[in-house]
Design a protein around this motif. Sequence first.
Motif, short mmCIF file in Angstrom:
data_model
loop_
_atom_site.label_atom_id
_atom_site.label_comp_id
_atom_site.label_asym_id
_atom_site.label_seq_id
_atom_site.Cartn_x
_atom_site.Cartn_y
_atom_site.Cartn_z
N ASP A 80 37.22 33.27 38.52
CA ASP A 80 38.27 32.88 37.46
C ASP A 80 39.63 33.50 38.42
O ASP A 80 39.77 34.14 38.00
N PRO A 81 40.11 32.39 38.83
CA PRO A 81 41.39 32.35 39.21
C PRO A 81 42.79 33.37 37.98
O PRO A 81 43.56 34.12 38.38
N MET A 82 42.36 32.78 36.81
CA MET A 82 42.73 34.17 35.21
C MET A 82 42.62 35.33 35.36
O MET A 82 43.05 35.59 33.87
N CYS A 83 41.78 35.61 35.14
CA CYS A 83 40.52 36.58 35.56
C CYS A 83 40.74 37.88 36.27
O CYS A 83 40.29 37.61 36.97
N TYR A 84 41.92 38.51 35.92
CA TYR A 84 41.40 39.69 36.98
C TYR A 84 42.51 39.15 38.39
O TYR A 84 42.28 39.83 39.21
N THR A 124 36.12 44.69 28.57
CA THR A 124 35.58 44.44 30.06
C THR A 124 36.72 44.63 31.10
O THR A 124 38.31 45.24 30.92
N LEU A 125 37.02 45.49 32.52
CA LEU A 125 37.62 46.09 32.55
C LEU A 125 38.19 45.93 34.30
O LEU A 125 36.87 45.34 35.00
N SER A 126 39.02 45.67 35.14
CA SER A 126 38.71 45.56 37.14
C SER A 126 39.12 47.72 36.97
O SER A 126 40.89 47.41 37.28
N LEU A 127 38.05 47.82 37.98
CA LEU A 127 38.95 49.01 39.50
C LEU A 127 39.33 48.35 40.39
O LEU A 127 39.32 49.90 41.17
N ASN A 128 39.52 47.77 39.97
CA ASN A 128 40.10 46.86 42.00
C ASN A 128 42.06 47.38 41.91
O ASN A 128 41.97 46.61 41.82
N ALA A 129 41.39 48.58 42.86
CA ALA A 129 42.85 48.66 43.01
C ALA A 129 43.49 49.47 41.71
O ALA A 129 44.99 49.51 41.71
N ARG A 130 43.20 49.76 41.18
CA ARG A 130 43.51 50.99 39.92
C ARG A 130 42.33 51.91 39.36
O ARG A 130 40.89 52.16 40.14
N PRO A 131 43.18 52.97 39.46
CA PRO A 131 42.69 54.11 39.70
C PRO A 131 41.27 54.26 38.37
O PRO A 131 41.06 54.40 37.21
N PRO A 132 39.93 55.03 39.35
CA PRO A 132 39.06 54.99 37.62
C PRO A 132 39.22 55.76 37.09
O PRO A 132 38.24 54.74 35.52
N ILE A 147 32.79 45.43 35.12
CA ILE A 147 33.34 46.25 35.25
C ILE A 147 33.80 46.10 36.86
O ILE A 147 32.30 45.65 37.33
N LEU A 148 34.91 45.75 36.80
CA LEU A 148 35.05 44.69 38.84
C LEU A 148 35.42 45.82 39.40
O LEU A 148 36.15 46.84 39.04
N SER A 149 33.81 45.84 40.05
CA SER A 149 34.06 47.33 41.39
C SER A 149 35.15 46.48 42.20
O SER A 149 35.52 45.83 42.95
N GLU A 150 35.76 48.02 43.05
CA GLU A 150 36.37 47.63 43.74
C GLU A 150 36.08 47.68 45.36
O GLU A 150 36.11 47.20 46.20
N THR A 300 44.39 57.17 30.74
CA THR A 300 46.01 56.55 30.86
C THR A 300 46.65 56.83 31.43
O THR A 300 47.53 57.06 32.16
N PRO A 301 45.67 56.83 33.04
CA PRO A 301 46.27 57.16 33.90
C PRO A 301 47.30 56.46 34.61
O PRO A 301 48.41 56.71 35.28
N ASN A 302 48.11 55.26 34.19
CA ASN A 302 49.13 54.71 33.87
C ASN A 302 50.56 55.36 33.13
O ASN A 302 51.85 54.12 33.31
N LEU A 303 50.33 56.12 33.02
CA LEU A 303 51.55 56.81 31.94
C LEU A 303 52.62 57.22 33.34
O LEU A 303 52.65 57.96 33.94
N GLN A 304 53.72 56.64 33.12
CA GLN A 304 54.53 57.10 33.36
C GLN A 304 55.72 58.80 33.52
O GLN A 304 55.57 58.54 32.16
N ILE A 305 55.45 59.13 33.72
CA ILE A 305 56.17 60.50 34.01
C ILE A 305 57.03 60.92 35.27
O ILE A 305 57.91 60.90 35.47
#
Length: 403
Positions: A80-84, A124-132, A147-150, A300-305
């Motif tokens: 599905d192109p609209m699912c991640y 549902t979440l994706s760990l493809n090109a995202r921090p584990p 989980i979508l795997s990398e 929350t590894p995407n927190l901008q510091i």
Amino acid sequence: MTRKWLSIVGIGEDGLQGLSAIARSIVNEAEVIVGGDRHLAMLPIDDQREKLSWTSPISASVEAIIQRRGQSICVLASGDPMCYGIGVTLTRRIPVSEMTIIPAPSTFSLACARLGWSLTEVETLSLNARPPSLLQSYIYPGARLLILSEGKDTPAIVAKILTKRGYGGSKITVLERMGSSHERIVEATAASWSETEIAALNAIAVDCIVDAGVVPLPRLPGLPDNAYHHDGQLTKHEVRAITLAALAPTPGELLWDVGAGCGSISIEWMRSHSRCGAIAIEQNSSRLNYIADNAAALGTPNLQIVEGKAPHALKDLPAPDAIFIGGGATAEGLFNVCWSALRPGGRLVANVVTIEGEQTLFQWYQQVGGNLTRIAIQRAEPIGKFLGWRAMAPVTQWVVIKS
């Protein structure tokens, strides 16, 4: 009527032969074909049409597609192109009115069909090109995760995170190459996971089971104080819960956490929903490390510091929907910068514990109104053989909504 020049066709593991008649017709009639190397290899060897393979960064490929606007272009995608998927990326740049999107079953749909799970009742979440470490905020007793795997190493990483978190008894199911003749399912607990021969194309299902004696972290604001590494600059959990309620996070909104300390407010803002974003501004270098460590540990590894002292460090930051001032309220010019940057309808919340800080809040209150509240917390603690009430430093909180 807008001409639909761009098509996005989802493909399963059964390849082009598994496409519907309409999808196959779109692929056959396109002038330009776009896809990954695996997708382009599905086309006949003698196919002479122009082909574009995804590059890194992918934005360059998106620009190449836009430059060919008006030509008949077909993008081949997985599932599905609209699912991640690539469809999400393209719709950010190209109006959907110019597209035809034909999805194949998503990995999540296929996994639920194999497991007998209800897709509406899973996380549902994706760990493809995202921090584990993103996984951390999804773990709770009884949770079912898809989980979508990398790649082939992701299941072992997931198993390690679960075990370290106290969920070693959780059941992990790895589903390889679903929909193909090579489909395979591997099962084990997180603590016993040892499988190394995993296909690169896989998805991971987790049935979260908390180990005996482990106290789960709540999903609501007000995590236990011991969930954080800090040097004492921590908004205590009772006050934190009250503060988050005043900030009122809504999915998709951005928070400025000014004088972030160990990052507890911005971290719990982001934990409230996966689409909430936050920027933690802190001048103390050792506390910056606490913020980064806590963000990773709590999902929350995407927190901008941002390192720096407010208000100077606030320059050029994206406009916030809410602002929390937990430190440095007496800094000259801070209120003017924050109030000017805050979006209409945005919330500004400030906590202080000093008389000088209270004087500053009262001046701000006189300018724009709002509400002033005194928060006094007492905790029962041992006094010899007995218990007595020990008061925490009272917190004065100012809350205002920008009209």
